[in-house]
Design a protein around this motif. Structure first.
Motif, short mmCIF file in Angstrom:
data_model
loop_
_atom_site.label_atom_id
_atom_site.label_comp_id
_atom_site.label_asym_id
_atom_site.label_seq_id
_atom_site.Cartn_x
_atom_site.Cartn_y
_atom_site.Cartn_z
N ALA A 68 -2.55 -11.39 -1.42
CA ALA A 68 -3.57 -11.12 -2.49
C ALA A 68 -5.06 -10.77 -2.25
O ALA A 68 -5.27 -10.86 -0.95
N GLN A 69 -5.55 -10.11 -2.85
CA GLN A 69 -6.96 -9.68 -2.82
C GLN A 69 -8.06 -10.77 -2.49
O GLN A 69 -7.67 -11.90 -3.22
N TYR A 90 0.84 -1.31 -0.01
CA TYR A 90 0.06 -0.07 0.01
C TYR A 90 0.80 1.35 -0.19
O TYR A 90 0.05 2.45 0.20
N GLY A 91 2.06 1.10 -0.30
CA GLY A 91 3.00 2.31 -0.20
C GLY A 91 2.86 3.40 1.03
O GLY A 91 3.28 2.76 2.11
N ASP A 92 2.32 4.44 0.80
CA ASP A 92 2.48 5.59 1.84
C ASP A 92 1.08 5.79 2.69
O ASP A 92 0.82 6.68 3.09
N HIS A 93 0.29 4.65 2.16
CA HIS A 93 -1.30 4.84 2.64
C HIS A 93 -1.27 5.04 4.14
O HIS A 93 -0.38 4.24 4.69
N PRO A 94 -2.23 5.71 4.94
CA PRO A 94 -2.19 5.82 6.26
C PRO A 94 -2.04 4.36 7.04
O PRO A 94 -1.77 4.11 8.07
N LEU A 104 -8.72 1.11 1.13
CA LEU A 104 -7.45 0.66 0.53
C LEU A 104 -7.74 0.40 -0.78
O LEU A 104 -8.83 -0.03 -1.13
N PRO A 105 -6.73 0.55 -1.46
CA PRO A 105 -6.80 0.03 -2.98
C PRO A 105 -6.85 -1.47 -3.01
O PRO A 105 -6.27 -2.07 -2.01
N ASP A 106 -7.18 -2.00 -3.97
CA ASP A 106 -7.39 -3.40 -4.41
C ASP A 106 -5.72 -3.88 -4.58
O ASP A 106 -4.96 -3.00 -5.25
N LEU A 107 -5.42 -5.08 -3.97
CA LEU A 107 -3.87 -5.21 -4.41
C LEU A 107 -3.54 -5.66 -5.75
O LEU A 107 -4.40 -6.58 -6.59
N ALA A 108 -2.49 -5.11 -6.25
CA ALA A 108 -1.93 -5.62 -7.75
C ALA A 108 -0.90 -6.71 -7.53
O ALA A 108 -0.07 -6.54 -6.69
N ALA A 109 -1.09 -7.71 -8.48
CA ALA A 109 -0.15 -8.68 -8.18
C ALA A 109 1.11 -8.29 -8.80
O ALA A 109 1.32 -7.16 -9.46
#
Length: 463
Positions: free
Chosen positions: A276-277, A179-183, A251-256
């Protein structure tokens, strides 16, 4: 005296005449067929009161949405959680502890990127007192300068140790990868940030963020649900704000994608973390996915454990499970291995992921995990504390007693074909991303040869 010989899970499950038969499922009982009241008070607080009178006690769980974008928020929130019950305008720390002790009670706090949670329990007769103390710390906590200084020092010391632990390092690396820099990734504050937190910042955060709108209070125990709601209204009715508590951004959906090798120089063990999502609990396909996960790695007799623990000896423990965040869900696969067998363990993990879809669980496997799923749910809801915790997790996403009570029936209705479909769709190795944390000098070459792994920068795992 002969030495005991090790038997695998498969051997334990067989006799000389063949596999041990799995007993058939009996009549399914509701997990929470209990009298309850579920309502929202005028101040926006949702109250779920459930009668479970097996002992004369009451369990309370209050979950307040507590998200923020401020990079200093995790540190300030940690100090707030540790000092919220250390004194109010009319009770100091000793008075709070004494009053709770007189009713056989306690009150604890925890905070994560989603919620500030206050958990307590008491004799049923002491519920009004427990609620009065709770209301006091919510509305009049002083976060005194000396308490902030004392708890801040303890937190810094605790975090300094925690940030050296491999599991903490791996979790933080996985969060950044997903999720990178997501809170949501800011689970463990930096000790330096905590050192900068002052009493004024803690008191300001309390005033702006400890709010009833959107919060959930779950009460479970020897109580009358309607009367308990009345007790809550009297105690917490003046806890008000014209704003709602801050929810976590979706949250965004996870990318493979490739796994990331996160270097940790000199490590003799590696942490494998794949994700994985998945599906939220409200999706009609969730019960089938739940059983597929159990067959893969969700309990001790699962395929993953049988392979990389019992057969290969690559790890003391491997597991898979769900992580629910808001209205989203992900699958996690975890294993800690010795450095020299990390690539082999990853190979076997991917093999089992693919095999679950291509060689789906047999009818016998499905029946075994079905019984485990239903039995675990019923056992978890058998105590007041267990039921309170289960209902709090459900209530924070808008669910309640009805969902919990109906879930055994939904699990019982799942067919082997539905489990096979879920296995093929959600456990394909190509759907996963994640991290491997370990010594790059040992791991880089075999993982690169295995493929699907990229190499991170040195120092990315922290110290």
């Amino acid at each position: 005296m002969t030495a005991a010989t090790h038997r695998s899970a498969g051997e334990i499950g067989r006799t000389e005449r063949g596999p041990r038969p799995v007993p058939g499922l009996g009549e399914q009982r509701a997990a929470a067929d209990l009298a309850h009241t579920d309502t929202v008070l005028a101040n926006g607080l949702r109250v779920l009161a459930v009668r479970k009178a097996n002992v004369p006690m009451v369990e309370a769980r209050l979950a307040i949405p507590f998200a923020a974008d401020d990079p200093m928020h995790p540190a300030t929130a940690e100090v707030l959680a540790e000092t919220i019950a250390t004194g109010t305008a009319r009770r100091d720390r000793v008075a709070i502890d004494t009053e709770l002790a007189l009713i056989g009670g306690d009150l604890g706090t925890a905070v994560d990127p989603e919620h500030l949670t206050l958990s307590g329990g008491a004799l049923a007769s002491g519920l009004p007192t427990l609620l009065d103390v709770l209301a006091d710390v919510l509305t009049a906590a002083t976060h005194a300068d000396n308490e902030v200084a004392r708890e801040r020092a303890r937190i810094v010391e605790r975090l300094a140790v925690a940030r050296t632990q491999p599991r903490v390092i791996a979790r933080e690396a996985l969060q950044r990868r997903r999720y990178g820099d997501h809170p949501y990734t800011r689970e463990v504050p930096q000790p330096g940030d905590v050192e900068r937190v002052g009493p004024e910042a803690v008191r300001a955060l309390h005033a702006s963020a400890v709010l009833p709108g959107g919060a959930v209070l779950v009460l479970v125990g020897d109580l009358d649900p309607d009367a308990a709601v009345g007790d809550v209204e009297r105690a917490l009715g003046e806890w008000r704000s014209d704003r709602r508590a801050t929810e976590m951004p979706e949250l965004p959906d996870l990318a493979a994608g490739d796994l990331l090798l996160v270097p940790r120089a000199g490590a003799v063990q590696s942490q494998l973390r794949l994700s994985a999502q998945a599906l939220p609990r409200t999706d009609p396909r969730y019960p089938a996915l739940q059983l597929a996960n159990l067959a893969f790695g969700g309990y001790f007799s699962s395929r993953l454990v049988e392979n990389i623990r019992e057969d290969k000896g690559y790890t003391y423990g491997a597991q898979s499970g769900f992580e629910f965040t808001g209205n989203k869900a992900t699958l996690q696969v975890e294993a800690d291995t010795a450095s020299e067998v990390t690539a082999a363990a990853l190979l076997e993990t991917r093999y089992e992921l693919g095999r679950l879809g291509l060689v789906p669980p047999t009818a016998e496997e499905v029946e075994s995990v079905r019984q485990y799923a239903i039995g675990s749910l019923l056992i978890g809801a058998s105590s007041q504390a267990g039921l309170a915790s289960q209902l709090t997790a459900l209530a924070t996403v808008g669910l309640g007693v009805d969902w919990l009570a109906g879930h055994p029936e939904r699990v019982a209705a799942v067919t082997a074909e539905q489990v096979a479909e879920a296995a093929l769709e959600f456990f394909a190795p190509s759907r996963f991303t994640g991290v491997v944390v370990g010594d790059a000098d040992t791991l880089a070459r075999p993982l690169t040869a295995l493929g699907g792994v990229s190499i991170g920068e040195p120092g990315a795992a922290g110290s």
